[in-house]
Write a protein that holds these residues in place. Sequence first.
Motif, short mmCIF file in Angstrom:
data_model
loop_
_atom_site.label_atom_id
_atom_site.label_comp_id
_atom_site.label_asym_id
_atom_site.label_seq_id
_atom_site.Cartn_x
_atom_site.Cartn_y
_atom_site.Cartn_z
N ALA A 25 -8.81 3.39 0.17
CA ALA A 25 -7.94 3.66 -1.00
C ALA A 25 -8.14 2.61 -2.02
O ALA A 25 -8.17 2.95 -3.25
CB ALA A 25 -6.41 3.58 -0.31
N MET A 79 0.63 -1.36 0.06
CA MET A 79 0.21 0.08 0.04
C MET A 79 0.89 1.11 0.05
O MET A 79 0.44 2.30 0.12
CB MET A 79 -0.87 0.22 1.17
CG MET A 79 -1.99 -1.01 1.17
SD MET A 79 -3.12 -0.49 -0.13
CE MET A 79 -3.68 -2.23 -0.68
N PHE A 106 -0.99 3.37 -3.72
CA PHE A 106 -2.23 3.59 -2.77
C PHE A 106 -1.81 4.69 -1.75
O PHE A 106 -2.65 5.38 -0.84
CB PHE A 106 -2.34 2.41 -2.14
CG PHE A 106 -3.20 1.33 -2.93
CD1 PHE A 106 -4.46 1.61 -3.67
CD2 PHE A 106 -2.45 0.14 -3.36
CE1 PHE A 106 -4.92 0.50 -4.62
CE2 PHE A 106 -2.96 -0.68 -4.13
CZ PHE A 106 -3.87 -0.43 -4.94
N ILE A 140 -6.50 6.49 -7.96
CA ILE A 140 -5.50 5.27 -8.65
C ILE A 140 -5.27 5.62 -10.06
O ILE A 140 -4.06 5.91 -10.45
CB ILE A 140 -6.10 3.92 -8.55
CG1 ILE A 140 -6.17 3.32 -7.01
CG2 ILE A 140 -5.00 2.93 -9.19
CD1 ILE A 140 -6.82 2.11 -6.79
#
Length: 372
Positions: free
Chosen positions: A270, A226, A230, A277
């Motif tokens: 997220a 992440m 992200f 994204i």
Amino acid sequence: MKISTEILNMKPYKPGKPIEETRRELGLSHVIKLASNENPLGPSPRALAAISRSLSDLHRYPDPSCFELRKAVAAFYQVPENCLVFGNGSDELVDLLARIFLEPGESILTSEKAFVAYQLSAQASRARVLQVPLDAQKCFDLNAMAEVFKKQATKPRLIFIANPNNPTGTYVAGEYVEALLSVVSPYPDTLVVFDEAYVEFVRAKDYTPAHTYLKRFKNVVVLRTMSKIFGLAGLRLGVMMAQPEVVDIVHRVRKPFNVNSLAQVAAVAALEDRDYIKQVQQITWQGLDYFYSELKRLGLPYLPSQGNFVLFDTLREALKVYQAMLKQGVIVRPVDNYGFARELRLSVGQPEENTRAIKALEIALNEVPLLK
Ligand SMILES: *Cc1c(COP(=O)(O)O)cnc(C)c1O
């Protein structure tokens, strides 16, 4: 004090220089950092909102099963929930794999100039590190790795493949991955670990994400993070996808609360933020293309990158160029620890940060003499 040679041989990981430290040391007010492949957009607004909502629960322990997170990640990647386990960053997952599968004297197999975390975790487990040179294009040479694997009387227990790799930004195409997996698959005691931290930035058409091999090849392990697209590097959250047998063992060894509660809620939010994204992808690809055209203009060779950073050749002593950029308040990443003495790694930032970095680089190039 008695300390094993493997541990004594470990070189401490050198992270990108922090912005605050640079401000303090150089008395600069406006410092930018393009040194750790961090997300230039900041966290997703949805992740921030989710964190705010859960702050009042901080007196509680986090959910040790990561129930909601597991559901969200399983849906996002289309993998069964029992194939997932989470870590305090993917670096914890690398460390867990090393602790679980390596006995002192055993080995891992990876490439030279591979992301350094694999080597460090193996050394901490008193294991040996077998490294194969990169190929002529500076890619992982999976054929050469397969040959080394075949030759070992005692097979390496873990094979680490960063795809795309950091710091080179290079990748290996699906056909080479499959060929290596065919060689290794008869050996169930060897796991092939694909670290895909930059998978969402890949533009190459012949790239195949490794989780698509999970069904066919039992010894595939995939790591995701992440920390990059992200935008949650500070919260520390990594994802492992593997066979349920492997996942079960990792659950036994990991600490019950290794993933904190804010990371869990932020990651779920997220993952849902598809617009964010897409935006990060766009800004990254535009930034990379800008870097390519500027590096061409400056006559500096670079490796086309499938990540959110570019490795380029300064044609000079890279540490001097690094210092000359630092003086101007631009932090980039030296990669001398990987044996790249002339190269620097530059992460994509906001458009105005990218322009400033190139300006600083141009000034630095005039201050530092060319190597013969
Ligand atoms: C940045 C990066 C990661 C992410 O590590 P985390 O511990 O999840 O922050 C993993 N692998 C590579 C190759 C990276 O460059």
